[in-house]
Design a protein around this motif. Structure first.
Motif, PDB file in Angstrom:
ATOM      1  N   TYR B 384       4.126   4.817   4.870  1.00 24.42           N
ATOM      2  CA  TYR B 384       4.765   5.432   4.140  1.00 24.42           C
ATOM      3  C   TYR B 384       5.169   4.632   2.182  1.00 24.42           C
ATOM      4  N   ASN B 385       4.429   5.928   1.780  1.00 24.57           N
ATOM      5  CA  ASN B 385       4.646   4.885   0.547  1.00 24.57           C
ATOM      6  C   ASN B 385       5.909   6.062  -0.635  1.00 24.57           C
ATOM      7  N   GLY B 386       6.413   6.285   0.410  1.00 24.08           N
ATOM      8  CA  GLY B 386       8.131   6.771  -0.456  1.00 24.08           C
ATOM      9  C   GLY B 386       7.836   8.284  -0.812  1.00 24.08           C
ATOM     10  N   THR B 387       6.538   9.068  -1.246  1.00 27.71           N
ATOM     11  CA  THR B 387       6.191  10.549  -1.519  1.00 27.71           C
ATOM     12  C   THR B 387       6.502  11.349  -0.739  1.00 27.71           C
ATOM     13  N   ILE B 388       6.629  12.521  -0.921  1.00 30.33           N
ATOM     14  CA  ILE B 388       7.051  13.962  -0.710  1.00 30.33           C
ATOM     15  C   ILE B 388       5.276  13.742   0.645  1.00 30.33           C
ATOM     16  N   GLU B 389       4.245  13.722  -0.774  1.00 30.89           N
ATOM     17  CA  GLU B 389       3.275  13.838  -0.437  1.00 30.89           C
ATOM     18  C   GLU B 389       2.572  13.459   0.492  1.00 30.89           C
ATOM     19  N   ARG B 390       3.101  12.578   1.222  1.00 33.18           N
ATOM     20  CA  ARG B 390       2.079  11.072   2.260  1.00 33.18           C
ATOM     21  C   ARG B 390       3.459  11.797   3.352  1.00 33.18           C
ATOM     22  N   ILE B 391       4.045  12.175   3.659  1.00 31.97           N
ATOM     23  CA  ILE B 391       4.872  12.897   4.368  1.00 31.97           C
ATOM     24  C   ILE B 391       4.093  14.290   5.487  1.00 31.97           C
ATOM     25  N   ILE B 392       4.202  15.094   4.222  1.00 30.77           N
ATOM     26  CA  ILE B 392       3.705  16.757   4.337  1.00 30.77           C
ATOM     27  C   ILE B 392       2.121  16.367   4.418  1.00 30.77           C
ATOM     28  N   THR B 393       1.422  15.230   4.407  1.00 31.50           N
ATOM     29  CA  THR B 393       0.512  14.973   4.136  1.00 31.50           C
ATOM     30  C   THR B 393       0.422  15.052   6.357  1.00 31.50           C
TER      31      THR B 393
END
Lengths: 1052, 470
Positions: B384-393
């Motif tokens: 987890y890196n705190g980005t929306i991109e990581r969550i959505i990916t």
């Protein structure tokens, strides 16, 4: 003359019994032209009721009450009546001359009533049994092709048992369920519906009732092309009626035995127009494998490979062999079809009763290997005069037809033609003859995937031999067509007839998809469907008829009666996707059996009356009226009334004219209305039940919004006609103009699905058909030697116009297939094709993209229409002594055809048309240069100069679902050599030492050649679908056939 | 006698149908049909959303949707079935159950289902008939189109009301006819809230204020799907009819698509142990090799030997298994939704923990071990890196093969980065923003169609939906 005919029938029925006789006369009546015996000639002692008729050998025996002289009158329809003063002779042999002006022709009209043609105010076309049996079509309706003006037949090329769509004077109805003509046999309607219609993704044409009729039993066919002729048959008559009259026994001595044998042989008339230069491959190349050999990857399903010059390649079998064209790999699949007909009839009759018995068998082995169709026809007909006033007439016809492996139609891998359309040109057919490998898997040239559940191979490219040897179908029809009628003559001017007729059949159909079939999607890749259709059409009617002459000039006839029609269709069956034990085709072995059930039931009660007034044998006025009560309409609307009237004026009887100029002239006019009801079950909001899931039942509301206020639909028609003959009847012209409108159509237009329903049932629309029917009869040559040449020309011109499709409906969807929609639109003729065209600039030039490939328009436009401009038939009959030759050519002008096969075969490079530019492209010197323009950024257009790879071009415009349909619409114009017969009938002298009373032999050819055809590789005259409103689409069509046959008729 | 019509009405009554029916049969039917039988799964989902979000790529030369061209016929069939089957039968269940106060749960469950059905529909097309839909009997045969914004607001309201309406004390229940949750009302309530969370977050760009309010309320109530046992999914079977089986198992047999290059490349890059679950090895590859098919190849390109079917991976056995369930809304997605909510500051909680819980839950339902999940999560590219991109990916990976949701979230967030399409099609090679209305609407519901187009923008695949505006 009319009186005489009446009397003839009276005599034939034995009404006039023998009186005490004092003198016996015997003799024979023959035809002057060929010496053939004339059966049924009426012989009457003038001024008395004493008389008789000749038997089948032309012989007669007459007892005269006195020895005194008198005059005998010999009369026979079609022959000049002769009078003979009696002397002392006891033997009279007489020959009658042909009456070239057969004025008082009798035709069969509504309810089976025989009427003199001259009294009719509407058009009736008659075809006699001989024309039909000579043609030797298995489906008798097909022998009418080219012979009847106003009739359009579309035959499905599905072998001997296929169906034929019969449209008279254009399609009336948007609904598509009731545009086929009604078939009536001996006054009783039969069920001619196509209960299982193939669609765009395959299916089998199981034929219709008409295809089961034994041509040898047919006496004549009268076609009532307009609704005017048929108002008394109710709603189904709006599409016209085909009246079939079967043979009866005739009064004669002894038992007449007639035997008819016939053998015909069939070959494909036309096969796909494929190229034979480039083989399996893509990009004009084949890859080289590690061992240096050229290799054909199996996944390549196209003929875009290199030029075939016999170079060594490793093909799908793993063998290294010459890369060669297989020009006959379709033709070699088929065999010579054979059809054998044998018919034996017995015919007996006395004064009180007649009897005819006929046994026919038809055995067909079609051009598709491993297929057969066998039909047995058994018919018994009897008439009896019980008392002077009471007579009965009854018939029972039992038909058993069993068929194995009817061809599968359209876009389905079980259709062998589908397999061939996709098969590259270098595939050897012989490699495919072994269609199953050692593991029980199908053998195919194409790449296969693997079903993970069981390792079975999968593909859409099935071996055509697997299609016909493993995936078989079978059906059995048992049918009874019967009627019984009794007639009571109160007086000679009033009678009552009661009649009941039924057409009942059970039709059992099985369709098997073998375990491991490549394209099937069940787990074990098997499927099995069995269905039983139980269909009954029963009619009971009563008819009171009155006919009387008042004074010298006025004849009045009237009849009134009623009819109850019950019609019921029921389907019971089951199907299973998957079998537990491989290839054991029984529902009990089904992996997932589901029951199938269908029903449709209706009743129509009717009362009707008709009346005719004839004045001085030249002016006739007919009126009729009918009221129906139909079960499929709501209470309040289910009763409806409609009238008809017609007028006939025989000009030449009214005014004395020079026979050498106008030998006969009749004018006729008619107006009629026919009401029509709905299909069953369209009035109430219903919920249907679906398949269960997780052991829970499911339900769903029906997607058609019902209409509680449905009203009958109305067809209105007028027609005007003239029947003119000139120069002592050497030249005759029968012309009819008609106009027919069907209003308040009951149909089911689509509505926006967002309403929750995809369609509704409404009364709306108005379809108009207007046209001309012309029949020309000409005798250009008639010599003393007996040589005679008759020419018959038939011409049909129908203009269809959708006056309205109802409010808010601009394109009524009739049907669709890949790349095309068949639609009805206001102010257009029925049956427009809508599909994609090329993108075009404002000047109409094709716009190409930067690569030089054509761009495809994004909106569907009208790209054609399936209705022909006109149709015609030209029949030549040459007779000389016992010889008779017949050449029938028919043609169609216009009527577009969209060819899906040509789309598919263009995409994969099989079509001959795809050759252009290939050599140049591969050599780098050219290719295809689309005659079009390139769009510039500023909105202007400059001519295209870029050559493109033919493969890229064809793949652009002919993808399976996104083709430029416009480029594959062909004119359906054709000229066909429909029939060629040559026959000889032996005369009496020749037969003297032989055990025959009559003997004839003939050779017959049918559908011999397409003299003109614009549709590459297919017959524009056959339908890929069958009896519905979707016509003009060719979809991997089965080849039509030409046939040659030998025919023998012997009477003992 | 002739005019005797006493038997006519009985004769003209269809013996195969009924004029009165239990809402249970309609609801069961709508649950199953709404989760798509194989044919509509193919033309509705597989040939559109599954390609557009690059879960799968097409290898049938005759099919044009993967090369970004429209097939109006497929869309029309999907649209027609949606309204004239799924939606109207759900509404009929509501109508028939409504008069009986004891059947309030039947009404509530059908309302929740109706919202689930409609959100997929509007996510495809944008403005669609909603408030006047399915009223052909007594209402309009040409319903007006509602804006997507108003549809979203109403669906959220419906879900709120229906969830509140659920009442375990009421006796008239669907029982076993509830083939989604077998009469478990608590799970229906959690499903309703989870779906509401999905819908609320979908509005994150279009109406952040409303989205935030809704998300906060839901996060506070915290009554979502709580484990894989709560998953909303349609059970399928290895026996029975096609309708009883996993649609992908049937479509797989058609041999017309492969796992996309995008999916295979991403899983390979992330050392994702789900690769052998999601994809099957290339036939005859030893050791097993996985290869995804590029999206957007045209017929000529598909004819090239390099693009032969045999060179690419089919869906993995667990995905295409005959009895594999059809996902409706899964626990792992709810974890990702919650993680996003926290990450946006629209609720309290531990975004990292929620993100990891989503991955672990997904591994669990894919048949992988928690140890595998732990090892996977240890990678910097997955952490987890705190980005929306990581969550959505990770959500995009987890949702596979549910293309509806994969495509919707791609349109909302732009994640993950897709691979370029091989042909420009109608969108200049970009992921479609929507699908075109079926041509029948232009003729059969013209005025309302035109009003919708005038409001929403041209009826093109490039016109952005309301919630996809950024």
């Amino acid at each position: 003359m009319k009186k005489k005919l009446l009397l003839f029938w009276a005599l034939a029925l034995g009404l006039i019994g023998p009186a005490l006789a004092q003198r016996n006369l015997t003799g024979r009546v023959t035809a002057a032209e060929d010496g053939a015996p004339l059966p049924g000639v009426s012989i009457l002692l003038k001024g008395t009721t004493t008389g008789t008729v000749t038997d089948v050998n032309g012989d007669f025996r007459l007892r005269l009450p006195t020895n005194e002289g008198g005059t005998l009158v010999f009369s026979y329809v079609g022959y000049v009546t002769q009078e003979l003063a009696l002397g002392a002779q006891t033997v009279i042999n007489l020959s009658l001359a042909t009456d070239t002006k057969t004025l008082r022709e009798v035709v069969v009209t509504s309810l089976g009533i025989e009427r003199e043609k001259e009294a009719l105010g509407y058009a009736v076309q008659s075809v006699k049994g001989e024309d039909l049996t000579l043609a030797r079509e298995v489906n008798i309706i097909n022998s009418l092709q080219g012979r009847v003006p106003g009739m359009q037949l579309s035959q499905a090329a599905t072998g001997a048992g296929g169906s034929t769509r019969i449209v008279l004077r254009g399609a009336n109805s948007l609904a598509g369920t009731d545009n086929n003509a009604l078939i009536v046999i001996d006054g009783v309607p039969m069920d001619n519906t196509n209960n299982r219609t193939p669609g765009r993704f395959g299916g089998i044409d199981y034929g219709t009732g008409a295809s089961l009729i034994n041509p040898d039993d047919v006496e004549r066919i009268d076609v009532l092309t307009g609704p005017n002729a048929a108002a008394l048959y109710g709603e189904r008559a709006a599409a016209g009626v085909i009246m079939i009259t079967t043979k009866k026994g005739t009064q004669k001595q002894g038992i007449g035995v007639q035997y008819n044998a016939n053998a015909t042989f069939e070959t494909p008339l036309i096969l796909p127009d494929f190229q034979n230069e480039y083989g399996q491959g893509v990009g004009g190349q084949l890859p080289t494998s590690t061992d240096g050999t050229l290799n054909i990857p199996r996944n390549i399903e196209s003929s875009w490979g290199p030029r075939m010059t016999g170079q060594s390649v490793r093909d799908w079998t793993g063998q290294v062999r010459p890369y060669e064209a297989q020009p006959d790999n379709i033709r070699d699949f088929f065999r010579t079809g054979q059809t054998y007909n044998n018919n034996l009839s017995l015919n007996a009759g006395g004064e009180k009763a007649t009897f005819r018995f006929s046994l026919g068998s038809m055995n067909n082995r079609g051009i598709m290997p491993n297929s057969s169709l066998d039909r047995l026809n058994f018919l018994a007909r009897g008439t009896a005069q019980i008392t002077k006033k009471l007579s009965v007439d009854a018939k029972a016809n039992y038909i058993r037809q069993s068929s194995f492996n009817r061809p599968n139609l359209t876009d389905n891998p079980d259709n062998p033609m589908y397999g061939f359309i996709y098969m590259p040109r270098s595939i050897r057919l012989d490699d495919l003859r072994t269609f199953e490998d050692a593991n029980g898997n199908p053998v195919t040239w194409a790449a296969t995937g693997v079903d993970p559940n069981n390792g079975f191979p999968t593909s859409r490219r099935q071996n055509p031999f697997w299609s016909i040897y493993k995936n078989t179908n079978e059906d059995l029809m048992n049918r009874i067509i019967a009627f019984a009628s009794i007639k009571y003559e109160f007086t000679d001017w009033l009678n009552l007839q009661l009649r009941a007729g039924t057409d009942y059949y059970n039709h059992r159909m099985e369709e098997r998809t073998a375990t491991r079939t490549l394209f099937e999607s069940s787990r074990d890749r098997a499927k099995y469907v069995i269905t039983n259709h139980n269909v009954v059409e029963t009619n009971a009617d009563v008819l009171l008829s009155f006919r009387k002459k008042f004074g010298d000039d006025l004849t009045v006839s009237a009849s009134g009666g009623g009819n109850i029609r019950l019609s019921k269709f029921e389907e019971v069956g089951a199907q299973t996707a998957g079998l537990n034990v491989p290839n054991l085709f029984t529902i009990a072995n089904g992996a997932a059996p589901v029951p199938l059930y269908g029903i449709s039931e209706r009743q129509t009660n009717s009362l009707y009356a008709s009346g005719q007034v004839g004045y001085k044998d030249y002016l006739y006025l007919d009126v009729s009226a009918r009221n129906d009560w139909a079960s499929t309409l709501p209470r309040g609307n289910w009763s409806y009334f409609y009238p008809a009237a017609s007028l006939s004026f025989v000009l030449t009887d009214a005014i004395k004219l020079d026979q050498k100029v106008l030998s006969y002239g009749k004018l006729r006019a008619s107006i009629a209305q026919v009401g029509g009801a709905a299909q069953p079950y369209q009035l109430a909001l219903n919920y249907g039940l679906g398949l269960p899931h997780a052991n829970q039942g499911t339900g769903a509301i029906r997607t058609q919004l019902p209409n509680v206020d449905l009203k009958p639909q109305i067809t209105q028609a007028i027609e005007l006609g003239a029947d003119l003959r000139f120069v002592n009847d050497r030249f005759g012209l029968d012309v009819t103009w008609y106009k027919k409108n069907t209003f308040n159509q009951i149909f089911t237009p689509p509505i926006s699905a967002t309403s929750g329903f995809t369609s509704t049932v409404i009364n709306a629309g108005n379809v108009q058909n207007q046209g001309w029917e012309v029949a020309l009869r000409l005798t250009p040559l008639q010599l003393e030697s007996g040589l005679k040449w008759d020419v018959q020309v038939n011409y049909t011109r129908n203009r269809s116009k959708i006056v309205s499709t109802g409010a808010g409906i601009n394109n009524f969807f009739i049907g669709n297939d890949r790349n095309v929609t068949v639609a009805a639109s206001p102010d257009r003729p029925f049956g427009d094709f809508r599909g994609r065209g090329f993108q075009r600039d404002p000047e109409g030039r094709i716009v190409v993209d930067a690569q030089g490939l054509p761009l495809i328009a994004t909106q569907d436009v009208v790209i054609g229409n399936y209705l022909p401009l006109w149709q015609g038939g030209l029949n030549n009959i040459i007779t000389w002594k016992g010889f008779r030759a017949n050449v029938l050519v028919d043609m169609r002008m216009g009527g577009d055809i969209l060819s899906l096969s040509n789309i598919f075969a263009s995409e994969n490079g099989n079509a001959a048309a795809t050759l252009a530019g290939r050599a140049e492209w591969y050599a780098g010197t050219g290719g295809i240069l689309v005659d079009g323009v390139v769009a510039n950024a500023d909105g202007s257009f400059t001519p295209n100069t870029r050559f493109v790879d033919p493969e890229a071009y064809w793949r652009r415009i002919s993808t399976q679902n996104g083709a430029v349909a416009e480029a594959f619409v062909y004119s359906g114009t054709f000229i066909k050599l429909r029939e060629l017969t040559f026959g000889y009938t032996f005369n009496k002298t020749q037969l003297k030492r032989l055990p025959f009373t009559a003997l004839g032999v003939s050779i017959v050819g049918r559908n011999l050649a397409l003299l003109l055809n614009n549709l590459p590789g297919f017959d524009p005259d056959v339908s890929s679908y069958n009896t519905g409103n979707v016509q003009g689409i060719e979809s991997t069509a089965f080849p039509s056939t030409r046939s040659f046959g030998l025919n023998l008729t012997a009477t003992f | 006698m002739i005019a005797c019509t006493s038997n006519f009405e009985e004769m003209n009554t269809d013996p195969r149908a009924t004029t009165s029916i239990s809402p249970d049969l309609l609801f069961t039917g709508a649950l199953r049909s709404g989760t798509l039988n194989w044919d509509l799964y193919q033309i509705g989902q597989n040939l559109h959303a599954d390609f557009y979000c690059q879960y799968f790529a097409n290898n049938a030369p005759g099919f044009q949707t993967d090369r970004l061209e429209t097939n109006p016929g497929w869309l029309a069939t999907f649209w027609n079935n949606y309204y004239s089957n799924f939606i109207i039968n759900t509404q009929e269940a509501i109508r028939l159950a409504s008069p009986d106060p004891r059947a309030v749960n039947k009404v509530a469950q059908a309302r929740i289902w109706r919202a689930w059905l409609f959100h997929r529909l509007t996510d495809y097309w944008g403005d669609v008939p909603y408030s006047q839909a399915g009223q052909g009997v007594n209402g309009s045969q040409t319903p007006e189109y509602d804006t997507q914004e108003s549809i979203y607001r109403d669906m959220i309201e419906e879900l709120r009301e229906a969830a509140a309406q659920l009442d375990p004390t009421q006796p008239a229940r669907y029982g076993a006819a509830d083939i989604l949750y077998n009469d478990n009302l608590e799970r229906w309530r959690r499903f309703a809230n989870s779906l509401r969370l999905r819908l609320a977050l979908r509005m994150s760009n279009a109406d952040p204020a409303a989205a935030q309010t809704e998300v906060r309320a839901l996060m506070t109530e915290n009554r979502f799907l709580a484990s894989n046992a709560d998953n909303a999914q349609m059970v399928t079977f290895t026996t029975g009819q096609f309708i009883n089986r996993n649609p992908l198992a049937i479509l797989f047999n058609f041999n017309e698509f492969r796992v996309s290059k995008t999916m295979v490349d991403l899983l390979t890059e992330l050392n994702d142990p789900r690769l052998p679950v999601y994809a099957a090895p290339v036939p005859n590859s030893n050791p097993p090799r996985y290869a995804g098919l590029p999206n957007g190849l045209n017929a000529v390109q598909l004819g090239q030997p390099a693009n032969a079917r045999e060179n690419f991976s089919q869906p993995g056995p667990p995905i295409r298994a005959e009895g594999a369930p059809i996902p409706v809304l899964m626990f792992d997605e709810v974890c990702f939704l919650q993680a996003e909510a926290v990450q946006r500051g629209w609720g309290t909680g531990d975004a990292r923990a929620l993100y990891e819980a989503g991955i672990r839950a997904n591994f669990q339902r894919r048949g992988l071990t928690d140890a595998q999940a732990t090892a996977y999560l240890a990678q910097p590219s997955v952490q987890y890196n705190g980005t929306i991109e990581r969550i959505i990916t990770q959500k995009w990976i987890a949702l596979y093969p549910n293309g509806f949701e994969g495509w919707a979230e791609l349109r909302r967030t732009g994640f993950p980065a897709l691979q370029p399409w091989a042909n420009p099609g109608e969108t200049n090679g970009l992921m479609p923003a929507r699908v075109r209305y079926p041509p029948s609407e232009q003729s059969l519901n013209q005025a309302n169609y035109e009003a919708a187009v005038a409001r929403q923008g041209p009826d093109l695949p490039t016109t952005r939906l309301w919630w996809a505006r950024r």
